[in-house]
Design an enzyme around this catalytic site. Sequence first.
Site, PDB file in Angstrom:
ATOM      1  N   THR A 106    -112.998  73.715  11.283  1.00  0.00           N
ATOM      2  CA  THR A 106    -112.545  73.531   9.737  1.00  0.00           C
ATOM      3  C   THR A 106    -112.956  72.214   9.218  1.00  0.00           C
ATOM      4  OG1 THR A 106    -110.577  74.722  10.682  1.00  0.00           O
ATOM      5  CG2 THR A 106    -110.146  73.738   8.555  1.00  0.00           C
ATOM      6  N   TYR A 169    -105.013  85.378   8.859  1.00  0.00           N
ATOM      7  CA  TYR A 169    -104.673  86.050   7.775  1.00  0.00           C
ATOM      8  C   TYR A 169    -103.895  87.624   8.336  1.00  0.00           C
ATOM      9  CZ  TYR A 169    -104.476  88.382   3.114  1.00  0.00           C
ATOM     10  OH  TYR A 169    -103.898  89.014   2.188  1.00  0.00           O
ATOM     11  N   TYR A 195    -108.231  78.223  20.422  1.00  0.00           N
ATOM     12  CA  TYR A 195    -107.672  77.535  19.411  1.00  0.00           C
ATOM     13  C   TYR A 195    -106.392  78.243  18.916  1.00  0.00           C
ATOM     14  CZ  TYR A 195    -107.814  74.473  15.336  1.00  0.00           C
ATOM     15  OH  TYR A 195    -107.561  73.710  14.321  1.00  0.00           O
ATOM     16  N   ARG A 200    -102.312  77.370  10.169  1.00  0.00           N
ATOM     17  CA  ARG A 200    -103.201  77.564   9.292  1.00  0.00           C
ATOM     18  C   ARG A 200    -103.386  79.211   9.346  1.00  0.00           C
ATOM     19  NH1 ARG A 200    -107.393  74.593   6.544  1.00  0.00           N
ATOM     20  NH2 ARG A 200    -107.124  72.454   7.068  1.00  0.00           N
ATOM     21  N   LYS A 223    -107.210  74.606  22.733  1.00  0.00           N
ATOM     22  CA  LYS A 223    -106.936  73.387  21.911  1.00  0.00           C
ATOM     23  C   LYS A 223    -105.494  73.950  21.197  1.00  0.00           C
ATOM     24  CE  LYS A 223    -108.077  71.168  17.114  1.00  0.00           C
ATOM     25  NZ  LYS A 223    -109.143  71.285  16.172  1.00  0.00           N
ATOM     26  N   ILE A 265    -108.798  67.040  20.612  1.00  0.00           N
ATOM     27  CA  ILE A 265    -109.874  67.413  19.313  1.00  0.00           C
ATOM     28  C   ILE A 265    -109.344  66.686  18.100  1.00  0.00           C
ATOM     29  CG2 ILE A 265    -110.990  69.069  18.384  1.00  0.00           C
ATOM     30  CD1 ILE A 265    -110.819  70.796  20.761  1.00  0.00           C
TER      31      ILE A 265
END
Length: 468
Positions: A106, A169, A195, A200, A223, A265
């Site tokens: 990202t 989404y 992740y 998000r 992560k 990270i």
Amino acid sequence: VGECRLSMLMFAHLASAAFIASRSALLPTPATHPSAAATAGTRACVASAPRRGGEAVMAGMPLPAGSLVALATPMTSTGEVDIATLRELLRWHKAEGTDGVVILGTTGEASTLTSAEKEEVMAATREEVGGEMAILVGTGTISTEATIAATKQAKLFGADAALVVTPYYVKPSQAGLVAHFTRIADAVELPIVLYNVPGRTGVDMSVETTVALSRHPRICGLKDATGDNTRAAPMRAVCGDDFRLYSGEDAAAREYVLQGGDGVISVTANVAPAAVAAVMASGRAGDAAAALAADGPLMALHRDLFCEANPIPVKWALHKMGRMGEGIRSPLSPLGVAFQPRVAGALQQAGCIASEEGASAAAGSVGWPSRDLLLQGHLFDQGLINQALDIIEKQNGDFEILAFSVQPNDQNSEFNFRRTSSVSLRVFGVDASALEDITRRLRALVDVLESAEGSLTVLPAKAAAPPA
């Protein structure tokens, strides 16, 4: 601030050691994992010994502990990818002690790059630091097949591991997440780092799902950008020492490592690589005082690098430091003028740039009047918390999360957003009048959004913790 602070609120307290212990018996053992039998129970990312000097060992570079930078992609003022500057950045990180680099995530604006540009970035990164720093490539997409293709491409270009985000989404179930990640790990002989960033993607990968996936021989790390540091110690106990646990929240990373995590990270490491590496080294050594001393000057950066959507502030900061051009790809736009002094002040506080003549080193909300507020109710399903934080930021205020409490999830396969939750915020206004205005607007929001069954209480300065 932004998605990081929001994710801290939304997914806190989902796991505890007792909860994991009570459920771990229900998880598949390595012998019954659908991919374990085919690989004779050995991790593809691990050599014949499960650990070498405490590091998870992969076919390429070791998956390191410490500070891994979520690298911003340099661009010219006209928006072209600047490979020469990328090479300079990579050399700088190597010299500053960064332990690994994550490209095409990202922060790297991967979704705006063409396939050819991604190939250029991967090739240049491999040429500059391959074999000296671990290279992780972001390959996650909304589609399982597309993610497999991107992960195969990353392997072709010499990646040491792939960072694969949960599909965004579409909000897959926990069973869907297990199937998605298992298919990817089965299809590509490359270590996978999961992740989880629910702020998000809109989906939280549960602890049970993570533990089950950790038993796949090619799934080697996580992560964790939930902001819930209570997950680190029990996850370490269940997943073992050869499964890497990285924080994805700069502001929470120090405590995450002290609780048993391996590293971070980091977005902040883009501008302060040596300092973040020092925080991680002290945290991994168990020296809480030294970790705090190293992290203190970075706290404003942890906050203000998310004053607008990542990577807008960090790219402006790198440009301010003379490390890259000012380019950024649409639909993102350059950092707003109103936020620039705030980010510059954070850079000064961290020693990344010199204080400008005649300017105060204290910037942003330092020294502003503040008030502690307790917001309670159905914070998530009705969007109450999102709207409350929007009000604060639109009125040029600032906030810090002091404490939060979320009732335990009462669903086994989905995340239940409609739960009573509490968050304590320290809200800052540019002056007393602005602070009163923000408080008044927050009260009006609670009154109008009746379905959230919310309440707002002004707390004494030392009564920050919400009721359990």
